[in-house]
Scaffold this motif. Structure first.
Motif, PDB file in Angstrom:
ATOM      1  N   GLY A  18       0.810  -1.203   0.000  1.00 34.19           N
ATOM      2  CA  GLY A  18       0.000   0.000   0.000  1.00 34.19           C
ATOM      3  C   GLY A  18       0.848   1.260   0.000  1.00 34.19           C
ATOM      4  O   GLY A  18       0.593   2.197  -0.747  1.00 34.19           O
ATOM      5  N   LEU A  21       2.449   1.755  -3.396  1.00 32.78           N
ATOM      6  CA  LEU A  21       1.456   2.253  -4.364  1.00 32.78           C
ATOM      7  C   LEU A  21       1.181   3.735  -4.156  1.00 32.78           C
ATOM      8  O   LEU A  21       1.129   4.518  -5.099  1.00 32.78           O
ATOM      9  N   ALA A  22       0.982   4.091  -2.894  1.00 39.49           N
ATOM     10  CA  ALA A  22       0.662   5.477  -2.578  1.00 39.49           C
ATOM     11  C   ALA A  22       1.836   6.375  -2.957  1.00 39.49           C
ATOM     12  O   ALA A  22       1.661   7.444  -3.519  1.00 39.49           O
ATOM     13  N   GLY A  25       1.899   6.767  -6.673  1.00 44.99           N
ATOM     14  CA  GLY A  25       0.775   7.604  -7.076  1.00 44.99           C
ATOM     15  C   GLY A  25       1.087   9.071  -6.901  1.00 44.99           C
ATOM     16  O   GLY A  25       0.829   9.879  -7.780  1.00 44.99           O
ATOM     17  N   SER A  26       1.635   9.452  -5.751  1.00 47.78           N
ATOM     18  CA  SER A  26       1.870  10.878  -5.517  1.00 47.78           C
ATOM     19  C   SER A  26       3.026  11.417  -6.317  1.00 47.78           C
ATOM     20  O   SER A  26       3.015  12.563  -6.725  1.00 47.78           O
ATOM     21  N   ASP A  29       2.490  12.656  -9.954  1.00 50.50           N
ATOM     22  CA  ASP A  29       1.301  13.496  -9.862  1.00 50.50           C
ATOM     23  C   ASP A  29       1.331  14.711 -10.776  1.00 50.50           C
ATOM     24  O   ASP A  29       2.379  15.242 -11.096  1.00 50.50           O
ATOM     25  N   THR A  33      -2.585  20.097  -9.921  1.00 51.25           N
ATOM     26  CA  THR A  33      -3.591  19.662  -8.958  1.00 51.25           C
ATOM     27  C   THR A  33      -3.044  19.711  -7.559  1.00 51.25           C
ATOM     28  O   THR A  33      -3.699  20.123  -6.630  1.00 51.25           O
ATOM     29  N   PHE A  37      -4.369  22.024  -4.091  1.00 49.79           N
ATOM     30  CA  PHE A  37      -4.804  21.513  -2.815  1.00 49.79           C
ATOM     31  C   PHE A  37      -3.873  21.781  -1.661  1.00 49.79           C
ATOM     32  O   PHE A  37      -4.153  21.379  -0.541  1.00 49.79           O
TER      33      PHE A  37
ATOM     34  N   PRO B  14     -13.102  17.817  -9.253  1.00 53.54           N
ATOM     35  CA  PRO B  14     -12.561  16.457  -9.207  1.00 53.54           C
ATOM     36  C   PRO B  14     -11.585  16.323  -8.041  1.00 53.54           C
ATOM     37  O   PRO B  14     -10.898  17.272  -7.676  1.00 53.54           O
ATOM     38  N   PRO B  16      -8.261  15.474  -6.171  1.00 52.68           N
ATOM     39  CA  PRO B  16      -6.877  15.443  -6.645  1.00 52.68           C
ATOM     40  C   PRO B  16      -6.359  14.013  -6.732  1.00 52.68           C
ATOM     41  O   PRO B  16      -6.730  13.165  -5.905  1.00 52.68           O
ATOM     42  N   VAL B  17      -5.502  13.769  -7.704  1.00 52.25           N
ATOM     43  CA  VAL B  17      -5.003  12.413  -7.938  1.00 52.25           C
ATOM     44  C   VAL B  17      -4.324  11.841  -6.702  1.00 52.25           C
ATOM     45  O   VAL B  17      -4.517  10.673  -6.354  1.00 52.25           O
ATOM     46  N   TRP B  18      -3.531  12.667  -6.022  1.00 51.45           N
ATOM     47  CA  TRP B  18      -2.801  12.122  -4.874  1.00 51.45           C
ATOM     48  C   TRP B  18      -3.737  11.668  -3.774  1.00 51.45           C
ATOM     49  O   TRP B  18      -3.474  10.658  -3.112  1.00 51.45           O
ATOM     50  N   THR B  21      -5.107   8.214  -4.848  1.00 55.40           N
ATOM     51  CA  THR B  21      -4.192   7.076  -4.690  1.00 55.40           C
ATOM     52  C   THR B  21      -3.978   6.724  -3.226  1.00 55.40           C
ATOM     53  O   THR B  21      -4.000   5.544  -2.865  1.00 55.40           O
ATOM     54  N   TRP B  22      -3.812   7.742  -2.389  1.00 58.52           N
ATOM     55  CA  TRP B  22      -3.624   7.451  -0.967  1.00 58.52           C
ATOM     56  C   TRP B  22      -4.844   6.759  -0.371  1.00 58.52           C
ATOM     57  O   TRP B  22      -4.724   5.789   0.373  1.00 58.52           O
ATOM     58  N   ALA B  25      -5.140   3.229  -1.507  1.00 58.08           N
ATOM     59  CA  ALA B  25      -4.128   2.408  -0.840  1.00 58.08           C
ATOM     60  C   ALA B  25      -4.537   2.106   0.599  1.00 58.08           C
ATOM     61  O   ALA B  25      -4.417   0.976   1.074  1.00 58.08           O
ATOM     62  N   ALA B 379     -13.224  18.088  -0.145  1.00 58.24           N
ATOM     63  CA  ALA B 379     -12.489  16.950  -0.702  1.00 58.24           C
ATOM     64  C   ALA B 379     -12.085  15.975   0.408  1.00 58.24           C
ATOM     65  O   ALA B 379     -12.231  14.763   0.267  1.00 58.24           O
TER      66      ALA B 379
END
Lengths: 162, 435
Positions: A18, A21-22, A25-26, A29, A33, A37, B14, B16-18, B21-22, B25, B379
């Motif tokens: 996990g 993967l995380a 993923g980040s 990125d 985006t 945030f 939308p 955020p992608v991060w 994914t978190w 996971a 979000a």
């Protein structure tokens, strides 16, 4: 009560998987985006869209019908254009990205006389043949907003403010 | 959600992608850690007994009575507004009450607090009146056929979802007014035939809020008074009959379709058809989404049945309670921004419910404050909702599994159900990602 011997190992393996993967993923990125945030309000030029230069003289239209919005077009404004011909909508995108806080000018050219409505901000301008509707406003509310032809309910495009 | 004037004027950004994914996971990790460390003897049913929060005194009854009166008044107000008020969505109190206050608000409160709707249910109030009248006229209510189960709720929820997602005028007051009138007529007939209790348990929204409310910590004790139990434990005692699982899957499918229809993928695949061709597209999409959600559940159940020898139908019922937290998570994640924005509209509408230009409480010309809650916080809350739903579902499925099977079989059956939950949660997050 017996516990299955492999369970803690399965759990540990999954935690590791996990985290990997995380992490992947980040790092892969989209930076735009990520910045949005962390709270930074948009000044990214990357989110501006059309390249058409604003015609500052043609902003007289927006004064008669819009209840709100800056009357004079801001030369630095993001310009979003759409054309409606015979019910068919032509716009560069389905959804335009707009930086929160930036000045925006929406210009809709239509072959029929119909009001153009921006949801959320709740601003309306009339479009008529030969006289495009112009909505000038500051995109200070974040979210996704529809712009449509009021009477027929035809969706022109959406703007995404963030 | 239908983008109508006065309802859903702003769509959510939308995710955020991060965050996606978190969260995905974490959902995956939590599931398998759960497998490794969660309790090995059934726990939830014992916890569901809870302890007393408020004894059945007059005070609790008085508050409840007041709640029922307010709910009934609001219900009748909405009914009249729908049938006789202005037929403009933004000016009438009915659409915002149904689609925001009840559909989202009551669902959120059910999951977080408990089955509050069940305590003040206006339909049940009407039904009790009908039953009393029927009895006085000499007509005793009978028993509803067992095969009916919760299928009326499944059907009713399906109809509601079609109105919400596909009906060309589904956000318009008159259309909703007629729907409400038909719903009332059916409820009255059912109350006369089978009694008010049947209506209170089987009316579609009431059934749904009872299931999600089983997640909540506050509940009505069988011996009277209010009880307090750990969140989610109530699901161990959630009554399941034929049609329960399907009803929950219908709602999950509906929320899925709602999210999917707002995605880029859907726009490219389906375009933006309007009117009745749009309605047909939406109906097919809704049914398709329900089928996809249902198939995921069916795969998990089939696997469970294979490794444990339990009949699939029984397994489907046994694990139905674990769907309620997923439904909660999806609904909150998808509709929270709508709730924050449009609950303000509801307050404004109270000053002018029929759209006649009144100003009863001084708020009818109010404007929504879109910055009430920052989009960043929205979000986070969306993701937390999905994860809370996921964890709740995992815990419930785990507990049910060790209740029914020996350790070895339980482990193997859980594997399947956990993967199904991960699939649901990842899908829920994906829908947020592609808003």
């Amino acid at each position: 009560m017996t516990r299955h011997p492999l369970r803690p190992l399965v759990a540990l393996a999954t935690v590791v998987l996990g985290l990997v993967l995380a992490g992947c993923g980040s790092s892969g990125d989209d930076t735009a985006t990520a910045t949005a945030f962390t709270g930074a309000t948009g000044t990214e030029a990357s989110t501006a869209t059309t390249a058409a230069t604003t015609d500052t003289a043609a902003s007289g239209n927006s004064a008669d019908s819009t209840p709100a919005g800056t009357p004079a077009a801001d030369p630095a404004a993001t310009v979003i254009e759409a054309t409606v011909t015979g019910g068919e909508v032509t716009a560069a995108e389905d959804r335009f990205d707009v930086a929160q806080g930036s000045a925006v000018l929406i210009r809709v050219t239509s072959d029929v006389e119909e009001p153009v409505h921006l949801h959320g901000y709740d601003i309306e301008a009339d479009a008529a043949p030969g006289r495009p509707a112009e909505i000038a406003f500051t995109a200070d509310i974040p979210g996704v907003f529809e712009v449509e032809l009021e009477d027929s309910g035809t969706l022109l495009f959406e703007i995404e403010v963030k | 959600m239908i983008f109508a004037h006065g309802l859903g004027s702003r769509g959510q950004l939308p995710l955020p992608v991060w965050m996606f994914t978190w969260a995905a996971a974490i959902a995956l990790v939590v599931s398998f850690v759960a497998l490794g460390v969660l309790w090995t003897r059934p726990l939830l049913d014992r916890l569901a007994a809870g302890r007393s929060l408020a004894p059945p005194t007059g005070a609790v009854g008085a508050v409840r009575g007041a709640g029922q009166a307010i709910a009934l008044a609001l219900y009748l107000l909405c009914l009249v507004a729908g049938l006789a008020g202005a037929d403009v969505t933004s000016d009438n109190i009915l659409p915002v009450t149904i689609y925001v206050v009840v559909w989202v608000g009551a669902l959120l409160v059910s999951g977080v607090v408990g089955d509050l709707w069940g305590a003040v249910n206006p339909i049940a109030t009407v039904a009790r009146g009908v039953e009393a009248v029927a009895r006085r006229a000499g007509r005793q209510p009978g028993e509803a056929p067992t095969w009916l189960g919760q299928w009326p709720a499944a059907l009713g929820l399906m109809v509601f979802l079609f109105y919400e997602l596909g009906h060309p005028s589904g956000a318009e007051p008159r259309t909703l007014g007629y729907l409400l009138a038909v719903h009332l007529a059916i409820s009255v007939a059912a109350a006369a035939a089978w009694g008010a209790d049947w209506v209170a348990e089987h009316e579609p929204f009431s059934a749904l809020f009872a299931w999600v409310g089983a997640m909540g910590p506050i509940f009505r004790r069988p011996e009277g008074g209010l009880g307090l139990r750990p969140p989610v434990s109530g699901l161990a005692r959630m009554p399941v009959v034929t049609g329960t699982a399907v009803s929950l899957l219908v709602v999950l499918g509906g929320t899925t379709y709602d999210g999917f229809s707002e995605s880029e993928v859907a726009r490219q695949l389906l375009g933006r058809p309007t009117g009745w061709s749009g309605a047909v597209t939406a109906l097919l999409g809704l049914v398709g989404s329900i089928v996809v959600i249902g198939l995921l559940y069916a795969v998990g159940i089939w696997w469970t049945s294979r490794v444990t020898g339990m009949v699939p139908g029984r397994a489907a019922s046994a694990f139905a309670p674990s769907l309620a937290p997923i439904v909660f998570g999806y609904a909150v994640a998808h509709y929270f921004q709508l709730l924050v924005d449009e609950s303000q509209s509801f307050v404004f509408r109270l000053s002018d419910p029929f759209g006649r230009g009144w100003d009863l409480f001084g708020g009818s010309d109010g404007l929504i404050n879109f910055n009430l809650i920052s989009v960043d916080l929205i979000a986070w809350l969306q993701v937390i909702a999905i994860l809370v739903g996921h964890i709740g579902a995992v815990v419930v499925a785990h507990d049910r599994s060790i209740e029914l099977f020996d350790v070895g079989h339980s482990l193997r059956s859980q594997f399947a159900m956990l993967l199904v939950m991960v699939a649901y949660s990842t899908l829920g997050l994906w829908l947020l990602l592609n808003a």
